[in-house]
Design a protein around this motif. Structure first.
Motif, mmCIF file in Angstrom:
data_model
loop_
_atom_site.group_PDB
_atom_site.id
_atom_site.type_symbol
_atom_site.label_atom_id
_atom_site.label_comp_id
_atom_site.label_asym_id
_atom_site.label_seq_id
_atom_site.Cartn_x
_atom_site.Cartn_y
_atom_site.Cartn_z
ATOM 1 N N LEU A 139 35.541 36.766 -16.322
ATOM 2 C CA LEU A 139 35.139 35.377 -16.079
ATOM 3 C C LEU A 139 35.332 34.488 -17.313
ATOM 4 C CD1 LEU A 139 31.909 35.689 -13.890
ATOM 5 C CD2 LEU A 139 34.187 34.978 -13.167
ATOM 6 N N PRO A 140 34.955 34.944 -18.536
ATOM 7 C CA PRO A 140 35.128 34.064 -19.700
ATOM 8 C C PRO A 140 36.581 33.703 -20.005
ATOM 9 C CG PRO A 140 33.549 35.803 -20.180
ATOM 10 C CD PRO A 140 34.205 36.163 -18.878
ATOM 11 N N THR A 141 37.544 34.456 -19.451
ATOM 12 C CA THR A 141 38.951 34.156 -19.718
ATOM 13 C C THR A 141 39.514 33.089 -18.782
ATOM 14 O OG1 THR A 141 39.855 35.834 -18.210
ATOM 15 C CG2 THR A 141 39.232 36.563 -20.417
ATOM 16 N N LEU A 142 38.796 32.747 -17.727
ATOM 17 C CA LEU A 142 39.276 31.746 -16.779
ATOM 18 C C LEU A 142 39.009 30.350 -17.330
ATOM 19 C CD1 LEU A 142 37.948 33.376 -13.474
ATOM 20 C CD2 LEU A 142 40.297 33.422 -14.345
ATOM 21 N N PRO A 143 39.922 29.407 -17.107
ATOM 22 C CA PRO A 143 39.780 28.066 -17.687
ATOM 23 C C PRO A 143 38.659 27.262 -17.044
ATOM 24 C CG PRO A 143 41.740 28.186 -16.297
ATOM 25 C CD PRO A 143 41.208 29.575 -16.392
ATOM 26 N N ASP A 144 38.092 26.353 -17.823
ATOM 27 C CA ASP A 144 37.031 25.477 -17.336
ATOM 28 C C ASP A 144 37.490 24.677 -16.123
ATOM 29 O OD1 ASP A 144 35.698 26.351 -19.546
ATOM 30 O OD2 ASP A 144 35.629 24.417 -20.582
ATOM 31 N N GLU A 145 36.553 24.443 -15.204
ATOM 32 C CA GLU A 145 36.731 23.524 -14.077
ATOM 33 C C GLU A 145 38.018 23.808 -13.294
ATOM 34 O OE1 GLU A 145 36.257 19.513 -15.451
ATOM 35 O OE2 GLU A 145 34.124 19.808 -15.852
ATOM 36 N N SER A 146 38.285 25.090 -13.022
ATOM 37 C CA SER A 146 39.552 25.473 -12.393
ATOM 38 C C SER A 146 39.423 25.870 -10.927
ATOM 39 C CB SER A 146 40.199 26.617 -13.180
ATOM 40 O OG SER A 146 39.289 27.683 -13.369
ATOM 41 N N PHE A 147 38.204 25.748 -10.340
ATOM 42 C CA PHE A 147 38.012 26.141 -8.944
ATOM 43 C C PHE A 147 37.249 25.064 -8.190
ATOM 44 C CE2 PHE A 147 38.516 30.044 -11.307
ATOM 45 C CZ PHE A 147 39.422 30.748 -10.530
ATOM 46 N N THR A 148 37.741 24.757 -7.007
ATOM 47 C CA THR A 148 37.046 23.800 -6.136
ATOM 48 C C THR A 148 35.875 24.453 -5.427
ATOM 49 O OG1 THR A 148 39.159 22.688 -5.753
ATOM 50 C CG2 THR A 148 37.363 22.150 -4.246
ATOM 51 N N LEU A 149 35.960 25.736 -5.174
ATOM 52 C CA LEU A 149 34.920 26.441 -4.422
ATOM 53 C C LEU A 149 34.679 27.805 -5.051
ATOM 54 C CD1 LEU A 149 33.092 27.004 -1.955
ATOM 55 C CD2 LEU A 149 35.158 27.667 -0.696
ATOM 56 N N ILE A 150 33.397 28.117 -5.265
ATOM 57 C CA ILE A 150 32.997 29.456 -5.678
ATOM 58 C C ILE A 150 31.993 29.970 -4.664
ATOM 59 C CG2 ILE A 150 31.879 30.873 -7.435
ATOM 60 C CD1 ILE A 150 32.828 28.887 -9.536
ATOM 61 N N TYR A 151 32.299 31.114 -4.074
ATOM 62 C CA TYR A 151 31.365 31.806 -3.187
ATOM 63 C C TYR A 151 31.045 33.144 -3.818
ATOM 64 C CZ TYR A 151 29.740 34.799 0.622
ATOM 65 O OH TYR A 151 29.020 35.686 1.388
ATOM 66 N N ILE A 152 29.754 33.465 -3.965
ATOM 67 C CA ILE A 152 29.378 34.775 -4.486
ATOM 68 C C ILE A 152 28.273 35.376 -3.633
ATOM 69 C CG2 ILE A 152 30.182 34.544 -6.864
ATOM 70 C CD1 ILE A 152 27.411 33.661 -7.675
ATOM 71 N N ILE B 154 32.620 27.994 5.422
ATOM 72 C CA ILE B 154 32.418 27.564 4.042
ATOM 73 C C ILE B 154 33.704 27.032 3.434
ATOM 74 C CG2 ILE B 154 31.987 28.472 1.721
ATOM 75 C CD1 ILE B 154 29.891 30.349 3.035
ATOM 76 N N ILE B 155 34.782 27.772 3.606
ATOM 77 C CA ILE B 155 36.049 27.400 2.978
ATOM 78 C C ILE B 155 36.644 26.167 3.641
ATOM 79 C CG2 ILE B 155 38.422 28.200 2.563
ATOM 80 C CD1 ILE B 155 37.217 31.027 2.180
ATOM 81 N N GLN B 156 36.504 26.044 4.936
ATOM 82 C CA GLN B 156 36.981 24.841 5.627
ATOM 83 C C GLN B 156 36.285 23.589 5.106
ATOM 84 O OE1 GLN B 156 36.084 25.999 9.670
ATOM 85 N NE2 GLN B 156 38.250 26.196 10.207
ATOM 86 N N ALA B 157 34.979 23.666 4.935
ATOM 87 C CA ALA B 157 34.198 22.477 4.587
ATOM 88 C C ALA B 157 34.358 22.058 3.139
ATOM 89 C CB ALA B 157 32.720 22.728 4.883
ATOM 90 N N SER B 158 34.458 23.023 2.221
ATOM 91 C CA SER B 158 34.324 22.702 0.799
ATOM 92 C C SER B 158 35.580 22.932 -0.020
ATOM 93 C CB SER B 158 33.157 23.509 0.211
ATOM 94 O OG SER B 158 31.934 23.098 0.785
ATOM 95 N N SER B 159 36.725 23.028 0.626
ATOM 96 C CA SER B 159 37.991 23.102 -0.108
ATOM 97 C C SER B 159 39.110 22.550 0.750
ATOM 98 C CB SER B 159 38.312 24.546 -0.528
ATOM 99 O OG SER B 159 38.593 25.356 0.612
ATOM 100 N N ARG B 160 40.182 22.142 0.081
ATOM 101 C CA ARG B 160 41.365 21.630 0.770
ATOM 102 C C ARG B 160 42.483 22.664 0.700
ATOM 103 N NH1 ARG B 160 39.172 17.126 -2.681
ATOM 104 N NH2 ARG B 160 39.606 18.733 -4.221
ATOM 105 N N GLU B 161 43.475 22.496 1.533
ATOM 106 C CA GLU B 161 44.642 23.366 1.462
ATOM 107 C C GLU B 161 45.250 23.264 0.066
ATOM 108 O OE1 GLU B 161 48.779 24.264 3.958
ATOM 109 O OE2 GLU B 161 47.247 22.906 4.762
ATOM 110 N N GLY B 162 45.523 24.411 -0.543
ATOM 111 C CA GLY B 162 46.076 24.447 -1.890
ATOM 112 C C GLY B 162 45.041 24.555 -2.985
ATOM 113 N N ASP B 163 43.749 24.311 -2.683
ATOM 114 C CA ASP B 163 42.691 24.436 -3.688
ATOM 115 C C ASP B 163 42.491 25.897 -4.072
ATOM 116 O OD1 ASP B 163 42.196 21.745 -3.905
ATOM 117 O OD2 ASP B 163 40.427 21.742 -2.608
ATOM 118 N N ARG B 164 41.815 26.081 -5.208
ATOM 119 C CA ARG B 164 41.538 27.429 -5.707
ATOM 120 C C ARG B 164 40.100 27.829 -5.382
ATOM 121 N NH1 ARG B 164 42.474 28.597 -11.458
ATOM 122 N NH2 ARG B 164 43.422 30.559 -10.831
ATOM 123 N N VAL B 165 39.958 29.053 -4.869
ATOM 124 C CA VAL B 165 38.671 29.605 -4.459
ATOM 125 C C VAL B 165 38.409 30.864 -5.281
ATOM 126 C CG1 VAL B 165 37.383 30.609 -2.528
ATOM 127 C CG2 VAL B 165 38.963 28.693 -2.122
#
Length: 276
Positions: A2-15, A208-219
């Motif tokens: 996780l620390p290697t991933l760039p800041d603000e790089s995902f539109t949706l995070i589900y955990i 969840i993915i339909q509502a909170s992300s667009r086509e091409g966004d990163r999840v």
């Protein structure tokens, strides 16, 4: 990872982290008040009284150190990794949801709380000594309450419970879901079943993915388990990153995502084994 991933790089995070089931409650001493700047007290993450709130929860919960030392830094990473218009969905059960909300209020700010979703199901054994527990809680927080992305028009509609009370046109179209989702668990004999014990249904992730992300966004899903998030994201035209350290999960995901172009990165002795 996780620390290697760039800041603000995902539109949706589900955990969907492991649930903490070994709780012993001792006494009730919590604080959910978000401190204003300059009001005194210990200042924590992003200027909030995060340490004070964490300490109050710790005094109440003997299992806090074990579970929250594991989950807490990952929630902080989720905040960092979300884009300004991004949304976090944290999937827990009744044992941890209220503790998580207090901490997420401290990390994200109470104004960033969007929803408490209840996923209700009716399957398996039922207790006769108390009301049977047949729901999970999904807490929804946004990075920026003024800019977050949400598209209810993209969400699959569901049947009206009393279609005779609405017009035929409305009954045929269906209604938008509310914050209570009635959806069966993954059937042990259904085609969706992968064999992974905590697999979540495609229908829940699809909404969840339909509502909170667009086509091409990163999840992003960093407790990826059976890979449902990735499978649904791919089907909906989203990019995805999945992370899990369980060898069983890795095997299940490799089989499940075999028909999808995936760049696998597997550390033989990882703290977390990432999958893209």
């Amino acid at each position: 990872m996780l620390p290697t991933l760039p800041d603000e790089s995902f539109t949706l995070i589900y955990i969907d982290p492991p649930f903490n089931t070994g709780r012993e409650q001792q006494r009730h001493e919590t604080s959910s008040v978000r401190a204003e700047p300059g009001s005194g007290g210990t200042v924590g993450f992003k200027g909030q009284s995060y340490d004070r709130i964490r300490g109050a929860l710790k005094r109440y919960d003997d299992a806090f150190d074990d579970y929250w030392a594991f989950l807490e830094p990952r929630l902080l990473e989720a905040w960092r990794l979300l884009a300004d218009d991004g949304t976090l969905y944290l999937h827990l059960d009744y044992r941890e949801a209220h503790y998580a909300k207090v901490l997420l209020d401290a990390i994200f700010g109470r104004s960033s709380f969007l929803n408490e979703l209840i996923w209700a199901y009716d399957y398996g054994a039922k207790s006769k000594s108390r009301w049977p527990t047949k729901h999970d809680t999904i807490l929804v927080y946004v990075k920026n309450p003024k800019r977050y992305y949400f598209n209810s028009d993209a969400v699959d509609r569901e049947p009206y419970m009393a279609p005779g009370l609405v017009t035929p046109e409305k009954a045929e179209r269906g209604k938008l879901p509310t914050d209570v989702w009635w959806h069966t668990i993954v059937s042990p004999t259904g085609k969706e079943k992968t064999g992974y014990p905590t697999q979540k249904p495609v229908g829940v992730l699809r909404r969840i993915i339909q509502a909170s992300s667009r086509e091409g966004d990163r999840v992003l899903d960093f407790f990826a388990g059976s890979g449902t998030t990735g499978a649904v994201a791919a089907a909906l035209g989203r990019q995805f990153v999945l992370i899990d350290q369980n060898p069983e999960a890795i095997t299940v995901m490799q089989k499940r995502l075999a028909g999808i172009p995936v760049d696998w990165h597997i550390d033989p002795q990882p703290e977390e084994a990432p999958h893209l």
